[in-house]
Design an enzyme around this catalytic site. Structure first.
Site, short mmCIF file in Angstrom:
data_model
loop_
_atom_site.label_atom_id
_atom_site.label_comp_id
_atom_site.label_asym_id
_atom_site.label_seq_id
_atom_site.Cartn_x
_atom_site.Cartn_y
_atom_site.Cartn_z
N THR A 14 28.83 42.05 39.13
CA THR A 14 28.11 41.49 40.27
C THR A 14 26.60 41.49 40.09
O THR A 14 25.91 40.58 40.53
CB THR A 14 28.46 42.33 41.52
OG1 THR A 14 29.86 42.24 41.72
CG2 THR A 14 27.74 41.86 42.75
N ASP A 58 34.02 40.22 34.32
CA ASP A 58 34.21 41.05 35.50
C ASP A 58 34.79 42.35 34.95
O ASP A 58 35.65 42.31 34.06
CB ASP A 58 35.22 40.37 36.44
CG ASP A 58 35.40 41.16 37.72
OD1 ASP A 58 35.02 40.64 38.78
OD2 ASP A 58 35.92 42.30 37.68
N1 ASP Z 1 34.34 42.99 40.32
C1 ASP Z 1 33.01 43.38 39.93
C2 ASP Z 1 33.09 44.11 38.60
O1 ASP Z 1 33.43 45.25 38.57
C3 ASP Z 1 32.39 44.23 40.97
C4 ASP Z 1 31.02 44.75 40.62
O2 ASP Z 1 30.36 44.26 39.74
O3 ASP Z 1 30.59 45.66 41.26
O4 ASP Z 1 32.80 43.51 37.59
#
Ligand code: ASP
Length: 344
Positions: A14, A58
């Site tokens: 993110t 991700d």
């Molecule tokens: N789904 C994302 C990830 O873990 C959530 C984040 O970046 O906090 O890559």
């Protein structure tokens, strides 16, 4: 004294997203344009190099191959930089921090993972502070020595030993928790390092990085009513070499003869079983406290003491990559390698 050289490795997640001006949807932005997002980067007294680890993922797609690639990237750049920051999705950051702590041996430089609950490109982002503070901590040297010489997670004002953490909140900025080891540094108006809590390897021990892990590890959470058939199927998974068993309280599990027999057979077949607690708030396994725990110890199950599930899973993957003989794995998993477990 010249500026410290910090390598920032962006793996995805993110933190590196911004709102697309046309579609209004979140999409990854190019890190070469990071200075537009973080103009105050130049205030940090460090020479900062940004490097993407492609493909950006991700962090749900993290796996042992990814950890080995990351360890290699740190290892190959180890002599060129004074500190490392890894930008990573929060979902599996605790697994990656734990895995790296085992793969990077005799670290004498900081490796700090951070990320964000909200993307850098949105107003309320926590990413801005996380990334700036993580870089500043990686560049913190006293008497020409790095203050941090281990793999850590920096999140929301706190620096944690990475292999002691897990993600415990999906929406709060304070996303990580270290149930059995205190926060090792806090950033408020000043950065306060709790020097008595930091992990240092033997001085002069040569740094090396490992490139093998073996993912033939299963994780079973015990629950009342768990079926014997399910257990039998898991333990008969082809190629299985180790199991992390999350048990009740201080390490207790059902005592039925069928259940006991499955575990007994698995241990005799050379499957390493490590017992960790499913209590998330703190404490660990003490298999001699209750008859039910004693039963597990008698079978040959190894106590994971106060290790997190994340540390236990990645430690086993690491050890299985180094040893063929289950007795070697049982011996090594029972000792603290990188401060991941309390021994007394
Ligand atoms: N789904 C994302 C990830 O873990 C959530 C984040 O970046 O906090 O890559």
């Amino acid at each position: 004294m010249s500026n410290r050289k910090i390598l920032v490795i962006y793996t995805g997640g993110t933190i590196g997203m911004m709102v697309d001006p046309d579609s209004k949807a979140l999409k990854p932005f190019e890190f070469k344009n990071i200075h537009q997002q973080l103009p105050m980067l130049h205030l940090i007294e460090a020479d900062i190099t940004f490097q993407d680890m492609l493909p950006l993922i991700d962090s749900s797609d993290t796996n042992p191959d990814f950890w080995v690639r990351l360890a290699k990237m740190v290892g190959e750049n180890y002599d060129k930089y004074d500190g490392f920051v890894i930008l990573h999705g929060t979902d599996t950051m605790a697994y990656t921090a734990s895995a790296l702590s085992f793969l990077l041996d005799n670290l004498s430089k900081p490796v700090i993972l951070t990320g964000a609950q909200l993307p850098l490109g949105v107003i309320r982002t926590d990413g801005r502070r996380n990334i700036l503070n993580a870089i500043a901590i990686a560049a913190e040297y006293v008497d020409d020595k790095p203050v941090i010489q281990e793999v850590c997670i920096y999140f929301q004002n706190n620096l944690y030993r990475g292999n002691r953490t897990y993600k415990d909140n999906a929406s709060r900025f304070n996303a990580f928790y270290s149930p059995n080891y205190p926060i090792i540094a806090e950033v408020n108006t000043t950065a306060e390092f709790h020097t008595n809590l930091l992990h240092y390897e033997a001085p002069g021990a040569p740094f090396r990085y490992y490139t093998r892990m073996d993912s033939h590890v299963a994780l079973i959470k015990i629950y009342p009513g768990i079926s014997v058939e399910f257990m039998r199927n898991v333990f008969n998974t082809p190629g299985l070499r180790a199991v992390v068993m999350e048990t009740f309280g201080v390490g207790n599990a059902p005592t039925s003869p069928e259940f006991t027999q499955i575990l007994h057979d698995a241990v005799s077949r050379g499957i390493v079983i490590v017992n960790v607690t499913q209590c998330k708030g703190g404490g660990g396994v003490e298999m001699d406290r209750y008859e039910t725990g004693k039963n597990l110890a008698d079978i040959g199950i190894t106590s994971g003491r106060d290790m997190t599930t994340e540390a236990a899973v990645t430690k086993l993957m690491f050890l299985l990559g180094q040893y063929d003989n289950p007795d070697d794995v049982r011996r090594e998993v029972a000792v603290s390698m990188r401060g991941e477990m309390t021994m007394e």
